[in-house]
Design a protein around this motif. Structure first.
Motif, short mmCIF file in Angstrom:
data_model
loop_
_atom_site.label_atom_id
_atom_site.label_comp_id
_atom_site.label_asym_id
_atom_site.label_seq_id
_atom_site.Cartn_x
_atom_site.Cartn_y
_atom_site.Cartn_z
N LYS A 149 0.84 -1.19 0.00
CA LYS A 149 0.00 0.00 0.00
C LYS A 149 0.88 1.24 0.00
O LYS A 149 2.09 1.17 0.26
CB LYS A 149 -0.93 0.02 1.22
N LEU A 150 0.27 2.36 -0.31
CA LEU A 150 0.95 3.65 -0.24
C LEU A 150 0.42 4.43 0.95
O LEU A 150 -0.79 4.43 1.21
CB LEU A 150 0.73 4.46 -1.52
N THR A 151 1.31 5.07 1.67
CA THR A 151 0.91 5.98 2.74
C THR A 151 1.17 7.40 2.25
O THR A 151 2.31 7.74 1.92
CB THR A 151 1.69 5.71 4.03
N LEU A 152 0.10 8.18 2.19
CA LEU A 152 0.19 9.53 1.66
C LEU A 152 -0.07 10.54 2.76
O LEU A 152 -1.01 10.39 3.55
CB LEU A 152 -0.82 9.70 0.53
N LEU A 153 0.75 11.56 2.82
CA LEU A 153 0.52 12.69 3.70
C LEU A 153 0.11 13.88 2.85
O LEU A 153 0.84 14.29 1.95
CB LEU A 153 1.79 13.04 4.50
N GLY A 154 -1.07 14.40 3.14
CA GLY A 154 -1.57 15.51 2.35
C GLY A 154 -3.06 15.68 2.55
O GLY A 154 -3.65 15.06 3.44
N GLU A 155 -3.67 16.48 1.73
CA GLU A 155 -5.09 16.75 1.85
C GLU A 155 -5.92 15.66 1.16
O GLU A 155 -5.39 14.85 0.40
CB GLU A 155 -5.40 18.13 1.26
N ASN A 156 -7.22 15.70 1.41
CA ASN A 156 -8.12 14.70 0.80
C ASN A 156 -8.06 14.75 -0.72
O ASN A 156 -8.13 13.71 -1.38
CB ASN A 156 -9.56 14.95 1.27
N THR A 157 -7.94 15.96 -1.27
CA THR A 157 -7.90 16.08 -2.72
C THR A 157 -6.65 15.39 -3.29
O THR A 157 -6.71 14.78 -4.35
CB THR A 157 -7.90 17.56 -3.14
N ALA A 158 -5.54 15.49 -2.56
CA ALA A 158 -4.31 14.83 -3.01
C ALA A 158 -4.47 13.32 -3.01
O ALA A 158 -4.06 12.63 -3.94
CB ALA A 158 -3.13 15.25 -2.14
N ALA A 159 -5.11 12.79 -1.94
CA ALA A 159 -5.34 11.35 -1.85
C ALA A 159 -6.28 10.88 -2.96
O ALA A 159 -6.05 9.83 -3.57
CB ALA A 159 -5.91 11.00 -0.48
N GLY A 160 -7.34 11.65 -3.22
CA GLY A 160 -8.27 11.28 -4.29
C GLY A 160 -7.60 11.27 -5.65
O GLY A 160 -7.83 10.38 -6.47
N THR A 161 -6.76 12.28 -5.89
CA THR A 161 -6.04 12.34 -7.16
C THR A 161 -5.08 11.16 -7.31
O THR A 161 -4.97 10.56 -8.38
CB THR A 161 -5.26 13.66 -7.27
N ALA A 162 -4.39 10.82 -6.22
CA ALA A 162 -3.44 9.69 -6.27
C ALA A 162 -4.17 8.39 -6.59
O ALA A 162 -3.69 7.58 -7.39
CB ALA A 162 -2.70 9.58 -4.94
#
Length: 315
Positions: free
Chosen positions: A173-186
């Protein structure tokens, strides 16, 4: 994860660090110079400032940041520096500036090249809003996410603060730090890339099948006999027959591998009949069934009542 700069209020400087985790208004950071891992308040964290390219113009009394190698005290080596110390320009002349470090004694005053100075960036008025998101990696992208440049490209494309690969047994899995929009885009970019990879894999499978078929045909025709002969462009229809029946019948009865007609490039050129067969006998038999010759004879209109022509002769 992403690289940030952490401000130390007691020393008045910014130190580069990597964000490892987020917990409310604190984040776990690993400091790049010392390797120390420590929880810091998010309000003391900023993204690495971006400055316009080109020469920088400073004036006396400007509040600036000075690049120094040490994270313990200002000054020293500026060439290899990674820490940015809060300072004020007391005087400037050409490419050099007289510096007074904020919060430090006058003994630390320094003369620094302008190339090692940047404008004061301060901390953001609103603390950075870090959120932690776990993102599922499609099975066909497990190897893809192992490539560092791919992860960096995905992080930049989605605008995340940080992105890392986490393995748990066979799961990735990927762990992303950022806003919801960044996670949705990823997530969207990963899904699109997974579909793209599937499409490429299907193309590769098709190419592999075609290669196998090609090799089979090469093996089949490797020792075969081939004959080629011309056919008048006006007679190609007779050779092929209605819906290809004549040429298919010739292939079937003679036992050749294949027979086809290459169309001429222009009306002044003949077509080409190409026959592949297992031996000379079958190839010749097929040729006899397909070869049609166009002949012309001069006949006086008043002198004939009936004309008989050889089989397969077209007048």
């Amino acid at each position: 994860m992403g690289i940030v700069e952490v401000y130390h209020p007691e020393k008045h400087h910014f130190v580069p660090a990597q964000v490892l985790d987020v917990d409310g208004d604190h984040c776990e950071c690993e400091f790049l110079l010392s390797g120390e891992k420590r929880r810091v308040q998010v309000q003391h964290v900023r993204m690495v400032p971006e400055h316009a390219p080109g020469p920088r113009v400073f004036e006396s009394k400007d509040r600036v940041e000075v690049c120094c190698q040490s994270d313990q005290e200002p000054g020293g080596n500026h060439e290899l520096g990674q820490c940015w110390w809060e300072a004020e320009i007391t005087n400037i002349k050409g490419e050099f500036a007289a510096i007074r470090y904020v919060g430090w004694e006058k003994a630390y005053d320094d003369i620094v090249e302008v190339a090692h100075i940047r404008p004061w960036g301060a901390l953001p008025t609103q603390p950075l809003h870090f959120e932690k998101h776990d993102i599922h990696v499609p099975a066909n992208l497990k190897a893809w996410v192992e490539v560092e440049s791919n992860i960096d490209g995905l992080k930049n494309s989605c605008g995340a603060w940080g992105l890392s690969v986490v393995k748990a047994g066979k799961n990735v899995k990927l762990t992303l730090l950022g806003e919801n929009t960044a996670a949705g885009t990823a997530k969207m970019l990963l899904q699109l890339h997974a579909k793209h990879q599937d499409g490429l894999r299907n193309l590769e499978n098709e190419a592999s099948k075609l290669q196998i078929e090609k090799e089979k045909r090469q093996e089949q025709f490797g020792n075969s006999k081939t004959v080629t002969f011309d056919v008048d462009e006006q007679l190609i229809g007779f050779v092929v027959g209605a819906k290809g029946r004549h040429i298919q019948e010739a292939i079937r009865e003679s036992g050749v591998h294949s027979a086809h007609v290459d169309q001429p490039n222009s009306r002044s050129e003949p077509g080409k009949v190409v026959i592949h067969g297992p031996d000379e006998c079958s190839v010749q038999k097929c040729r006899e069934m397909l070869e049609i010759v166009k002949e012309s004879v001069d006949v006086e209109a008043v002198s004939y009542t009936h004309l008989t022509l050889p089989t397969k002769r077209i007048v």
